[in-house]
Design a protein around this motif. Structure first.
Motif, PDB file in Angstrom:
ATOM      1  N   ARG A 129       2.992  12.091   1.711  1.00 12.74           N
ATOM      2  CA  ARG A 129       3.205  11.911   0.264  1.00 12.74           C
ATOM      3  C   ARG A 129       4.476  12.643  -0.184  1.00 12.74           C
ATOM      4  NH1 ARG A 129      -2.653  12.792  -0.238  1.00 12.74           N
ATOM      5  NH2 ARG A 129      -3.653  10.762  -0.641  1.00 12.74           N
ATOM      6  N   ILE A 177       7.454  10.586   0.915  1.00 15.38           N
ATOM      7  CA  ILE A 177       7.627   9.367   0.114  1.00 15.38           C
ATOM      8  C   ILE A 177       8.160   9.708  -1.270  1.00 15.38           C
ATOM      9  CG2 ILE A 177       6.391   7.468  -0.997  1.00 15.38           C
ATOM     10  CD1 ILE A 177       4.551   7.364   1.419  1.00 15.38           C
ATOM     11  N   PHE A 210       2.348   6.289  -8.798  1.00 18.22           N
ATOM     12  CA  PHE A 210       1.410   6.054  -7.702  1.00 18.22           C
ATOM     13  C   PHE A 210       0.168   5.389  -8.280  1.00 18.22           C
ATOM     14  CE2 PHE A 210      -1.940   7.654  -4.710  1.00 18.22           C
ATOM     15  CZ  PHE A 210      -1.446   7.056  -3.558  1.00 18.22           C
ATOM     16  N   SER A 233      -2.825   3.848  -4.179  1.00 18.18           N
ATOM     17  CA  SER A 233      -2.650   3.471  -2.771  1.00 18.18           C
ATOM     18  C   SER A 233      -1.183   3.361  -2.371  1.00 18.18           C
ATOM     19  CB  SER A 233      -3.359   2.138  -2.485  1.00 18.18           C
ATOM     20  OG  SER A 233      -2.807   1.111  -3.298  1.00 18.18           O
ATOM     21  N   ARG A 234      -0.309   3.069  -3.359  1.00 16.84           N
ATOM     22  CA  ARG A 234       1.101   2.853  -3.025  1.00 16.84           C
ATOM     23  C   ARG A 234       1.986   3.535  -4.079  1.00 16.84           C
ATOM     24  NH1 ARG A 234       0.874  -0.946   0.873  1.00 16.84           N
ATOM     25  NH2 ARG A 234       3.135  -1.203   0.976  1.00 16.84           N
ATOM     26  N   TYR A 235       3.162   4.006  -3.624  1.00 14.71           N
ATOM     27  CA  TYR A 235       4.179   4.537  -4.527  1.00 14.71           C
ATOM     28  C   TYR A 235       5.121   3.404  -4.915  1.00 14.71           C
ATOM     29  CZ  TYR A 235       2.833   9.348  -3.623  1.00 14.71           C
ATOM     30  OH  TYR A 235       2.132  10.537  -3.552  1.00 14.71           O
ATOM     31  N   GLU A 245       8.467  -2.126  -5.923  1.00 11.40           N
ATOM     32  CA  GLU A 245       8.352  -1.442  -4.634  1.00 11.40           C
ATOM     33  C   GLU A 245       9.468  -1.947  -3.734  1.00 11.40           C
ATOM     34  OE1 GLU A 245       5.191  -0.727  -0.925  1.00 11.40           O
ATOM     35  OE2 GLU A 245       4.715  -2.182  -2.520  1.00 11.40           O
ATOM     36  N   LEU A 279      10.420   1.110   0.842  1.00 14.11           N
ATOM     37  CA  LEU A 279       9.212   1.918   0.617  1.00 14.11           C
ATOM     38  C   LEU A 279       7.968   1.292   1.229  1.00 14.11           C
ATOM     39  CD1 LEU A 279       9.175   3.321  -3.053  1.00 14.11           C
ATOM     40  CD2 LEU A 279       9.061   4.612  -0.923  1.00 14.11           C
ATOM     41  N   LYS A 323       6.719   2.820   4.483  1.00 17.69           N
ATOM     42  CA  LYS A 323       6.183   4.169   4.266  1.00 17.69           C
ATOM     43  C   LYS A 323       4.830   4.098   3.560  1.00 17.69           C
ATOM     44  CE  LYS A 323      10.664   6.487   4.117  1.00 17.69           C
ATOM     45  NZ  LYS A 323      10.417   7.295   5.323  1.00 17.69           N
ATOM     46  N   ASN A 324       4.698   3.205   2.551  1.00 14.00           N
ATOM     47  CA  ASN A 324       3.421   3.054   1.854  1.00 14.00           C
ATOM     48  C   ASN A 324       2.338   2.529   2.793  1.00 14.00           C
ATOM     49  OD1 ASN A 324       3.849   4.009  -0.767  1.00 14.00           O
ATOM     50  ND2 ASN A 324       4.828   2.112  -1.425  1.00 14.00           N
TER      51      ASN A 324
END
Length: 788
Positions: A173, A176, A195, A198-200, A229, A233, A236-237
């Motif tokens: 985290r 990211i 966020f 679940s995803r940034y 997104e 990313l 990474k997510n």
């Protein structure tokens, strides 16, 4: 405290009508209010009368032991057993983290409950046996506490794998967020990422968003920004999501393991809950017994009933809640083998129905294993059947009139009653023609008397009164009425029939005179003469009872005075004996010294060849020794005739002492240790005068020593310091009056005053022992202290 004891059946149907009519259920509900857990309340509500003498005796013994424990140590803190809902097999897979924490808290409380009982002295054998079956699941508690936080979150250290995954999650985290911040700055957007669980992603103005460079997830509320997104990313997510999934799976595995441990310990957990709820119910019964000052009655094999100062608990609650509160008039009633039928008469609203209900309810309570609100000396036999025909049971749905309903109950009694049956009948034969009703009542009483049943019935019928007066084995009783103040006294008077007082009441209420006179003429001279005779007999009995009560009170006071006198005489004899021993010992010591002196004198005379001056010196030394021997102090004796200047003391020991300064009648002023004391001459002891050094600055203090009129001190309602000071002053007076035992009335309440008083008594050298009052002495609301 076996499972069999608590799991007895609900009793036979023969008791059910009496249980409802006499309100045993309401008593059970009152006890339930003292339970913490619903399971305990269900046990209390299931109470029903039993006929097993052993079961009843064991139940009463358990309650008595629990009551004693509570009076000494307070009520046991009962665990909350609501966590038992998680033990159901159907709910096994649905136990949340909060449920696991409840189970752990329950088991910790179970362990504490067992320790609280077992660390006390082994006198509480039944309580100790009860908690001995508790098996606190300490390993389960340790596992739950090691895995869960107090808010239900799973701890990192719950497993090495979870700790590793969460550590990687935190690092991922952070990476990211840092990567997203650099992207945001390169796009000229706010430098923080959002966020969604679940995803940034980035919040990017619509005009700066290049859809081909990433994924648009949603639009802001205003539509000016997009949740975007970037493709850089996504990977990474995805990695973050994989870690979260792995951590979630590990958390589920940990919870499943704890649930499996709960399932493995399910039988022990349920057993612990069952025992706790039994103890909870027992504790509630003991608290009820203490509040209502209940006793365990004797169960005679050869006699039916003997009630001493019996009180109806529900009535006591009702009148106690009034403003101002009133007290229930206690009921005394006795039936024996020779007289098993009792007919109660008296005016309306005089207490006949209450008397019947009190007898019936207390018999039901006793056979349900509960102590009863009575005085010591109460005796209750066991009954196989209890019938109660009390109140109006008219039923529209079944087309039953009041009279028909009463007839049905009376019919069952006449058909099935035997010598182990209790029949309570209110207004027997009422509801129909008086002549026919009286005939049915008399015939029914004759039938029940022939079965040897125990019968208590009330009536207004003159013929039934006459039947009771002329029949052997049938007793009469009446409810006492205060003629002077025109009010019932609610006190039962056995041995005398009562008056209905219908015409008399009408006359007192100033009813239309001609109608009253006509009614009296219609009653007939014989009936009126009977009422007059009953009135005279009732007045005579009341006067005799009052005289008897006065004589009993005087006898009790005389016995108290005799005991006090005997105790003081015994104490005086002890003092005199101690003084004699002390004087004898001092004399022996003086004689020993004298013998040595004489031997020294003889030796000196021999060594000087009996020189004149040596002989003279020896005679002088022996003379001085004789004077010392004759001046040995003698025990003090009661002053006969006092004169100013006499040396006196307030103690038989003769110490401390001082001179009499003045005498006025039976009072004398004495100076002792620099204080001027005013005392009754009869309380003074005369001692041989001896020089007494006066203080440099005499203090003129008046101290009046009066004989105590009572051995009790009441400090209820006072604050802590005021109460402690009052108790200390009372102990001073008790010591001066040679009283050996005192009663301190402090009430129960929150026990703050009781604890403070007992702490002070424990540190007072004048006090030899301290105990709680017996039930007849006031129970936990008083403390009995014995002086040294």
């Amino acid at each position: 405290m076996s499972a069999e004891h608590f799991n007895r059946g609900a009793g036979r149907d023969i008791f059910e009508h009496a249980v409802t009519t006499l309100e045993l259920v309401s008593v059970a509900e009152n006890i339930c209010r003292r339970c913490r857990n619903e399971g305990a309340r269900e046990l209390v509500r299931a109470l029903r009368p039993q006929t097993d003498r052993g079961w009843i005796e064991e139940s009463l013994a358990e309650i008595a032991e629990a009551r004693e424990f509570q009076e000494r140590h307070g009520r046991l803190p009962m665990p909350d057993t609501s966590a038992r809902r998680w033990f159901d097999r159907e709910a096994r897979d649905a136990i949340p983290a909060e449920g696991l924490l409840e189970i752990a808290a329950l088991e910790r409380s179970v362990a504490e409950l067992r320790r609280n009982v077992e660390r006390e002295e082994p006198a509480y054998a039944r309580l100790r046996q009860g908690v001995s079956g508790l098996r606190p699941q300490e390993e389960l508690v340790k596992a739950i506490d090691g895995a869960l936080e107090r808010d239900g979150e799973i701890k990192d250290k719950a497993s090495p794998e979870l700790k590793r995954l969460r550590s990687r999650l935190r690092r991922t985290r952070e990476d990211i967020r840092a990567f997203a911040a650099n992207l945001a700055r390169s796009l000229g957007t706010p430098d923080d990422a959002t966020f969604d669980g679940s995803r940034y992603m980035l919040v990017v103005p619509r005009e700066k968003c290049q859809r081909r460079e990433g994924i648009v997830h949603s639009t802001s509320h205003s539509g000016g920004s997009l949740y975007f997104e970037p493709f850089s990313l996504v990977e990474k997510n995805n990695a973050l999501g994989t870690l979260q999934s792995d951590a979630g799976a590990e958390e589920a595995r940990i919870l499943a393991g704890l649930i499996d441990r709960v399932e493995a310990a399910r039988e022990e957990l349920l057993s612990n809950v069952t025992i706790v709820e039994r103890l909870d119910a027992l504790s509630a019964k003991a608290a009820f017994a203490a509040e209502f000052r209940c006793v365990n009655p004797v169960m005679p094999a050869d006699g039916p009933l003997r009630l001493m100062a019996a009180r109806h608990p529900l009535l006591e609650l009702s009148v106690g809640a009034e403003s101002p509160p009133r007290e229930v008039v206690p009921l005394d009633l006795r039936l024996d083998r020779a007289e098993r039928v009792l007919v109660i008469t008296g005016p309306n609203a005089g207490g006949k129905t209450v008397a019947l209900k009190t007898v019936g309810l207390l018999v039901l309570m006793h056979q349900s294993g509960l102590p009863v609100p009575c005085a010591e000396g109460t005796e209750l036999a066991l009954f196989d059947k209890i019938y109660a025909d009390i109140g109006d049971e008219q039923s529209i749905s079944s087309s039953l009139s009041t009279f028909t309903s009463h007839l049905r109950h009376l019919d069952v009694m006449c058909r099935t009653a035997d010598e182990n049956t209790l029949c309570l009948i209110d207004e027997i034969g009422d509801g129909t023609d008086p002549d026919e009703g009286a005939a049915l009542a008399i015939a029914s009483l004759e039938r029940l008397q022939s079965t040897r049943a125990v019968v208590i019935a009330s009536t207004h019928y003159g013929k039934v009164k006459s039947f009771a007066l002329r029949s052997d084995g049938v007793g009469n009783a009446s409810m006492v009425f205060d003629d002077e103040n025109d009010r019932p006294l609610y006190r039962l008077l056995q041995g005398t029939a009562g008056r209905s007082r219908g015409i008399e009441t009408a006359r007192r209420l100033d009813f239309f005179g001609p109608v009253v006179e006509r009614a009296q003429a219609m009653v007939g001279r014989e009936a009126f003469r009977l009422e007059q005779l009953l009135s005279e007999l009732e007045s005579t009995r009341i006067a005799v009872d009052r005289e008897r009560d006065a004589l009993r009170n005087q006898s009790q006071r005389l016995n108290t005075l005799i005991e006090s006198y005997d105790e003081k005489v015994h104490k005086m004899e002890e003092y005199e004996g101690e003084q004699r021993k002390k004087i004898r010992k001092e004399a022996e010591e003086v004689l020993l010294v004298a013998r040595k002196e004489v031997e020294a004198i003889v030796k000196q005379i021999r060594e000087t060849d009996a020189a004149r001056h040596a002989v003279r010196a020896g005679h002088e030394r022996i003379g001085r020794m004789a004077e010392e021997l004759t001046s040995v102090p003698q025990p003090a004796r009661h002053a006969q005739r006092l004169a100013v200047g006499d040396i006196v003391s307030l103690s038989p020991s003769g110490r401390p002492c001082g001179p009499v300064l003045s005498i006025q009648g039976d009072r004398a002023k004495v100076e002792i240790n620099g204080k001027i004391i005013s005392a009754d001459s009869g309380n003074l002891y005369q001692v041989e005068p001896e020089p007494a050094a006066k203080p440099a600055w005499p203090v003129d203090i008046e101290v009046s020593v009066e004989p105590l009129a009572t051995t009790q001190v009441d400090v209820r309602g006072r604050d802590r310091e005021e109460a402690l000071a009052a108790v200390d002053r009372f102990i001073d007076s008790a010591v001066m009056n040679a009283i050996r035992e005192i009663t301190i009335i402090h009430g129960v309440g929150e026990r703050v005053l009781q604890k403070a008083i007992r702490s002070q008594l424990g540190n007072d050298s004048r006090i030899g022992s301290v105990r709680s009052g017996e039930a007849s002495e006031g129970g936990p609301g008083v403390t009995i202290a014995r002086l040294n």
